[in-house]
Design an enzyme around this catalytic site. Structure first.
Site, PDB file in Angstrom:
ATOM      1  CG  HIS A 153      10.536  -9.049   3.453  1.00  0.00           C
ATOM      2  ND1 HIS A 153       9.796  -8.137   4.166  1.00  0.00           N
ATOM      3  CD2 HIS A 153      10.634  -8.565   2.189  1.00  0.00           C
ATOM      4  CE1 HIS A 153       9.448  -7.148   3.347  1.00  0.00           C
ATOM      5  NE2 HIS A 153       9.946  -7.383   2.149  1.00  0.00           N
ATOM      6  CD  GLU A 161       6.478  -6.595   4.491  1.00  0.00           C
ATOM      7  OE1 GLU A 161       6.181  -7.652   3.906  1.00  0.00           O
ATOM      8  OE2 GLU A 161       6.494  -5.482   3.924  1.00  0.00           O
TER       9      GLU A 161
HETATM   10  P1  13P Z   1       7.391  -1.871  -1.682  1.00  0.00           P
HETATM   11  O1  13P Z   1       7.927  -1.916  -3.090  1.00  0.00           O
HETATM   12  O2  13P Z   1       5.904  -1.998  -1.617  1.00  0.00           O
HETATM   13  O3  13P Z   1       7.927  -0.695  -0.917  1.00  0.00           O
HETATM   14  O4  13P Z   1       7.939  -3.178  -0.934  1.00  0.00           O
HETATM   15  C1  13P Z   1       9.277  -3.499  -0.999  1.00  0.00           C
HETATM   16  C2  13P Z   1       9.463  -4.851  -0.445  1.00  0.00           C
HETATM   17  O5  13P Z   1       9.279  -5.076   0.741  1.00  0.00           O
HETATM   18  C3  13P Z   1       9.872  -5.920  -1.350  1.00  0.00           C
HETATM   19  O6  13P Z   1      10.283  -7.052  -0.673  1.00  0.00           O
END
Ligand code: 13P
Length: 249
Positions: A97, A99
């Protein structure tokens, strides 16, 4: 089969099970369409065992959000392994991911994570995506291909891997790619996957980034997409259910 996968990120306490209960009630009653899709929810590690036990006999699957890249057990304070995740009855995991990439995960680490997840027979949702700067420089496809080739080997059990295309600039921002742009990226990505890994296996491709009950109306027109990875809107049963409703409307 379409996938609607909710990624809760750092959200949820034991009582949050009610969100999944409501989604499950909807799923059971949605006789018209419920054979056409699969719902997977990824709560944080703290809730995995409890939730996976509660949903063991249900059609919803519970998914992990990440794992450590090495070993079954080891001196890695604060981390959990793919082996530990598998042993509590989990069969799905998100890896790569953006993040996590932002806090230091690179392709080498992600490759190790995929390797250990495959070894433990987990189904992997492998996230890729370009950032704003790369998009501006029209490097999207090049970045995506590199993220794939740096990590996936041709001899892997590719059936265990679902690709999730999540443009970094779209996550949590309300900004989404233009319909034509996303369609083109999805088409070219699938074409690339076929040519690189052979025609035998049709990769599933998800889109993630600001998917909600409105944006889904456009996304559903893209036949190359096999589903969606949903962040913010998966923390509310109503918002998550509305996405599925609008998809099949
Ligand atoms: P959002 O739907 O909040 O934009 O996040 C997407 C996401 O990172 C799913 O893994």
């Amino acid at each position: 089969m379409k996938y609607f996968i909710g990624n809760w990120k750092m959200f949820g306490i034991p009582a949050s099970i009610k969100i999944i209960d409501r989604i499950n009630n909807f799923l059971v009653r949605d006789k018209k369409n419920n054979k056409k899709y699969k719902i997977i929810i990824a709560p944080p590690h703290t809730l995995l065992q409890d939730f996976s036990n509660k949903f063991k006999t249900k059609k919803i699957s519970i998914c992990a959000q990440n794992c450590f890249q090495k070993g079954d057990f080891g001196a890695y304070t604060g981390f959990v392994s793919a082996f530990m995740i598998k042993k509590i009855g989990i069969n799905h995991i998100i890896i790569g991911h953006s993040e996590n990439r932002a806090s230091g995960e690179n392709d080498v680490i992600i490759k190790e994570k995929i390797f250990t997840a495959l070894k433990n027979n987990l189904n992997i949702i492998f996230c890729i995506g370009e950032n704003k700067n790369e998009k501006r420089k029209k490097l999207t496809l090049r970045v995506l291909k590199k993220q794939i080739t740096n990590v996936l080997k041709k001899n892997y059990n590719l059936k265990k891997i679902i690709i999730a295309y999540e443009p970094v600039w779209s996550i949590g921002t309300g900004k989404v790619p233009k319909l034509r742009e996303l369609q083109k990226t999805a088409f070219l990505l699938k074409k690339f996957l076929k040519s690189r890994f052979g025609g035998k296996y049709n990769f599933k491709l998800l889109y993630g980034g600001s998917v909600d009950n409105k944006s889904i109306r456009n996304f559903k027109l893209i036949k190359e997409l096999d589903g969606f990875l949903i962040g913010g809107a998966s923390k509310s049963s109503k918002k998550f259910i509305d996405i599925i409703r609008n998809f099949y409307k």
